[in-house]
Design an enzyme around this catalytic site. Structure first.
Site, PDB file in Angstrom:
ATOM      1  N   ASP A  50      18.771  49.679  18.525  1.00 22.00           N
ATOM      2  CA  ASP A  50      19.726  50.620  19.102  1.00 22.00           C
ATOM      3  C   ASP A  50      19.082  51.940  19.497  1.00 22.00           C
ATOM      4  O   ASP A  50      18.892  52.826  18.659  1.00 22.00           O
ATOM      5  CB  ASP A  50      20.849  50.855  18.072  1.00 22.00           C
ATOM      6  CG  ASP A  50      21.951  51.741  18.615  1.00 22.00           C
ATOM      7  OD1 ASP A  50      22.049  51.878  19.853  1.00 22.00           O
ATOM      8  OD2 ASP A  50      22.721  52.289  17.805  1.00 22.00           O
ATOM      9  N   GLY A  99      20.534  54.133  20.998  1.00 16.60           N
ATOM     10  CA  GLY A  99      21.618  55.120  21.073  1.00 16.60           C
ATOM     11  C   GLY A  99      21.920  55.803  19.756  1.00 16.60           C
ATOM     12  O   GLY A  99      22.858  56.596  19.682  1.00 16.60           O
ATOM     13  N   GLY A 137      31.249  54.421  18.203  1.00 18.57           N
ATOM     14  CA  GLY A 137      32.444  54.131  18.972  1.00 18.57           C
ATOM     15  C   GLY A 137      33.091  52.830  18.506  1.00 18.57           C
ATOM     16  O   GLY A 137      34.302  52.680  18.514  1.00 18.57           O
ATOM     17  N   TYR A 181      19.546  62.083  21.668  1.00 20.16           N
ATOM     18  CA  TYR A 181      19.673  60.755  22.260  1.00 20.16           C
ATOM     19  C   TYR A 181      18.492  60.613  23.208  1.00 20.16           C
ATOM     20  O   TYR A 181      17.816  61.589  23.533  1.00 20.16           O
ATOM     21  CB  TYR A 181      20.959  60.664  23.102  1.00 20.16           C
ATOM     22  CG  TYR A 181      22.212  60.930  22.342  1.00 20.16           C
ATOM     23  CD1 TYR A 181      22.747  59.951  21.509  1.00 20.16           C
ATOM     24  CD2 TYR A 181      22.875  62.152  22.456  1.00 20.16           C
ATOM     25  CE1 TYR A 181      23.910  60.192  20.801  1.00 20.16           C
ATOM     26  CE2 TYR A 181      24.038  62.401  21.745  1.00 20.16           C
ATOM     27  CZ  TYR A 181      24.544  61.417  20.925  1.00 20.16           C
ATOM     28  OH  TYR A 181      25.682  61.659  20.221  1.00 20.16           O
ATOM     29  N   ASP A 194      20.941  53.283  26.279  1.00 23.88           N
ATOM     30  CA  ASP A 194      21.367  52.772  24.973  1.00 23.88           C
ATOM     31  C   ASP A 194      21.325  51.247  24.897  1.00 23.88           C
ATOM     32  O   ASP A 194      22.251  50.568  25.335  1.00 23.88           O
ATOM     33  CB  ASP A 194      22.790  53.291  24.731  1.00 23.88           C
ATOM     34  CG  ASP A 194      23.332  52.890  23.371  1.00 23.88           C
ATOM     35  OD1 ASP A 194      22.582  52.285  22.584  1.00 23.88           O
ATOM     36  OD2 ASP A 194      24.506  53.183  23.107  1.00 23.88           O
ATOM     37  N   THR A 243      24.480  49.368  23.318  1.00 19.13           N
ATOM     38  CA  THR A 243      25.783  49.262  23.980  1.00 19.13           C
ATOM     39  C   THR A 243      25.683  48.143  25.015  1.00 19.13           C
ATOM     40  O   THR A 243      24.727  48.091  25.788  1.00 19.13           O
ATOM     41  CB  THR A 243      26.162  50.617  24.633  1.00 19.13           C
ATOM     42  OG1 THR A 243      26.508  51.526  23.588  1.00 19.13           O
ATOM     43  CG2 THR A 243      27.354  50.488  25.577  1.00 19.13           C
ATOM     44  N   THR A 244      26.654  47.245  25.012  1.00 24.58           N
ATOM     45  CA  THR A 244      26.614  46.088  25.904  1.00 24.58           C
ATOM     46  C   THR A 244      26.784  46.483  27.368  1.00 24.58           C
ATOM     47  O   THR A 244      26.102  45.982  28.246  1.00 24.58           O
ATOM     48  CB  THR A 244      27.756  45.105  25.537  1.00 24.58           C
ATOM     49  OG1 THR A 244      27.707  44.887  24.126  1.00 24.58           O
ATOM     50  CG2 THR A 244      27.632  43.796  26.279  1.00 24.58           C
TER      51      THR A 244
END
Ligand SMILES: *[C@@H]1O[C@H](CO)[C@@H](O)[C@H](O)[C@H]1NC(C)=O
Ligand SMILES: *[C@@H]1O[C@H](CO)[C@@H](O)[C@H](O)[C@H]1NC(C)=O
Ligand SMILES: *[C@@H]1O[C@H](CO)[C@@H](O)[C@H](O)[C@H]1NC(C)=O
Ligand SMILES: *[C@@H]1O[C@H](CO)[C@@H](O)[C@H](O)[C@H]1NC(C)=O
Ligand SMILES: *[C@@H]1O[C@H](CO)[C@@H](O)[C@H](O)[C@H]1NC(C)=O
Length: 462
Positions: A104, A106, A147, A268, A294, A297-298
């Protein structure tokens, strides 16, 4: 995954980014280590500059080209659930136990499910502190909210090995509470690959420990992610690409890597988003807009007005409802071409990645969705739907993100099937150790590290 962090807590972080001393040893098991002291120069850049000049002095003195070689390693990635997430593997503790962790960029914390975590951690492998002789409890609580869920536990240190590198006293979190859906077997946790300033644990991320200690040939890591979303024969787990540590693999990209500097203090991995076109039409982007890059995140999130403007270019698209709130549907028969630029070259997203899901015989859900991020955070989150289309490089100094076109070799891995990689914690180190000149390289770089430490201590005493 982007953690929801309040700006206030960012500002409250100490300026000194160095935590407890950390030892780094090659996995080959040599006893030399680079030791950092508690007192340190004020920031990473300063230390990096100092380290570089010390290294250059030593190289000039001993004149050994071999000494310039540090180490590289790679970790094979698994693509879970048709490009929903990408995980790699690392090992923690003594004796070492391996875990699959979401990679990750992110976020900045490493955490793994604890053996004392109940059913919320699912059926994945868990970390048992009492079975590791090198476990140290820092006894501070750990909480992170993404999130898409949250994790909580406490902060500890232990030896962590990945891609042939071993870091002792690496900080991470042992987690005993995880929100539903965060861990899908066989994943046990998450490896944050962003910068320490946003680590909820306050600990320096593994990659940053390696990059800042000059353990890598080049102070960067790079990612290639495969695409299986449009392969109707894809299994739940497929080969996911690779995480290269300390080098870029020129077999995986063509042309040059186009680097864009992070426009401020690294936190980030974020860069300006300067242009976005859909079906050849430009969407207006406010000047100064930034995007987080990121891998965790998909899809791709942006401000509501921009996302609406994207779908305005696609006839018969409309806001989706119910569980798809924030997303849009569009006719599956439409081939959607999106291009992004971050100030340099322009990169395309394949129509296959734009089409995230199919909800009826004619309706598809697009990869771009609305999300409002906090003040001071990047307003776009660029996830895997984009990253599958490029070779991505995350560079420590100067802090920047680079992209290059994928090579035909990398593209051929999309949907190719094949064996899902199993844990690859020490592949490269094992190979390196077992060649005739490798031990010499290790000894040289290790003694350089030791000398560097001595020189560095002397500077601190002034
Ligand atoms: C580590 O410390 C935390 C906080 O004090 C505590 O809850 C946890 O049980 C400790 N873990 C172990 C293995 O001792
Ligand atoms: C999936 O999409 C890519 C990129 O658009 C394309 O090259 C590939 O042929 C597609 N694969 C299948 C199985 O449709
Ligand atoms: C580079 O990538 C190619 C293609 O995947 C692979 O065969 C090769 O082993 C990689 N080399 C390194 C050093 O990672
Ligand atoms: C990437 O590939 C595309 C399509 O072949 C090409 O048009 C573009 O110029 C390439 N970009 C870079 C930076 O090499
Ligand atoms: C190196 O490889 C050879 C052949 O595979 C093996 O016999 C030997 O034990 C290995 N040495 C080390 C140090 O792993």
């Amino acid at each position: 995954m982007i953690p929801l962090i309040f700006l206030a807590s960012l500002l409250a972080l100490p300026v000194d980014t160095f935590g407890a001393p950390t030892d780094i040893v090659p996995v080959s098991g040599q006893t030399i280590s680079l030791v950092r002291r508690n007192q340190a120069p004020r920031d990473v850049t300063e230390w990096g500059t100092l380290a570089k000049s010390q290294r250059n002095n030593l190289l000039a003195k001993y004149g050994s080209p071999k000494a310039q070689k540090r180490s590289t390693g790679y970790n094979l990635i698994v693509d879970q659930l048709y490009d929903s997430s990408y995980y790699g593997s690392l090992a923690i503790g003594t004796p070492a136990m391996s875990f699959n962790v979401i990679l990750d960029t992110g976020s900045s914390d490493l955490w793994v499910a604890s053996s004392s975590c109940g059913s919320s951690c699912g059926t994945s492998a868990t970390y048992n502190p009492s079975s590791s002789s090198t476990f140290q409890n820092l006894s501070t609580s750990f909480d992170i909210v993404y999130g898409s869920g949250s994790a909580a536990g406490y902060v500890a240190q232990d030896t962590v090995q990945m891609a042939g590198f071993s870091v002792s006293s690496q900080g991470f979190a042992v987690v005993d509470e995880v929100s539903t859906g965060m861990l899908t077997s066989p994943v046990s946790g998450l490896l944050g690959l962003a910068w320490q300033s946003i680590a909820s644990s306050g600990q320096m991320p593994l990659w940053q420990t390696l990059a800042s200690s000059n353990s890598w040939d080049s102070a960067l890591f790079a990612v290639q992610l495969t695409r299986y979303t449009n392969d109707t024969t894809a299994q739940d787990l497929e080969p996911g690409g690779v995480l290269n540590m300390g080098y870029t693999n020129s077999s995986l990209y063509t042309g040059s890597i186009d680097y864009i500097d992070i426009p401020g203090t690294p936190s980030y991995w974020y860069i300006p988003l300067t242009s976005l076109t859909v079906q050849g039409s430009s969407i207006s982007i406010t000047s100064g807009t930034t995007a987080a890059i990121d891998t965790g995140t998909t899809n791709i999130a942006g401000p509501a007005s921009s996302v609406a403007a994207i779908y305005a270019q696609i006839p018969n698209s409309q806001p989706a409802t119910g569980e798809w709130e924030g997303y849009y549907s569009f006719p599956c028969s439409t081939t959607v071409n999106v291009e992004l630029s971050f100030g340099g070259a322009t990169w395309s997203i394949s129509p296959a990645d734009f089409s995230f899901a199919q909800t009826s015989s004619t309706e598809c859900i697009g990869a771009f969705f609305e999300a409002s991020t906090g003040t001071g955070s990047p307003s776009w989150i660029i996830g895997d739907a984009f990253l599958k289309n490029v070779y991505s490089v995350f560079r420590y100094n100067p802090a920047s993100i680079g992209f290059a076109n994928l090579s035909s070799v990398a593209i051929a891995e999309n949907g190719a099937g094949g064996t899902v990689p199993s844990a690859t914690i020490g592949v490269v180190s094992a190979a390196v150790t077992n060649t005739s000149d490798a031990p010499r390289t290790h000894v040289l770089s290790a003694s350089l590290s030791t000398l560097l430490f001595l020189a560095f201590s002397a500077v601190l005493l002034l």
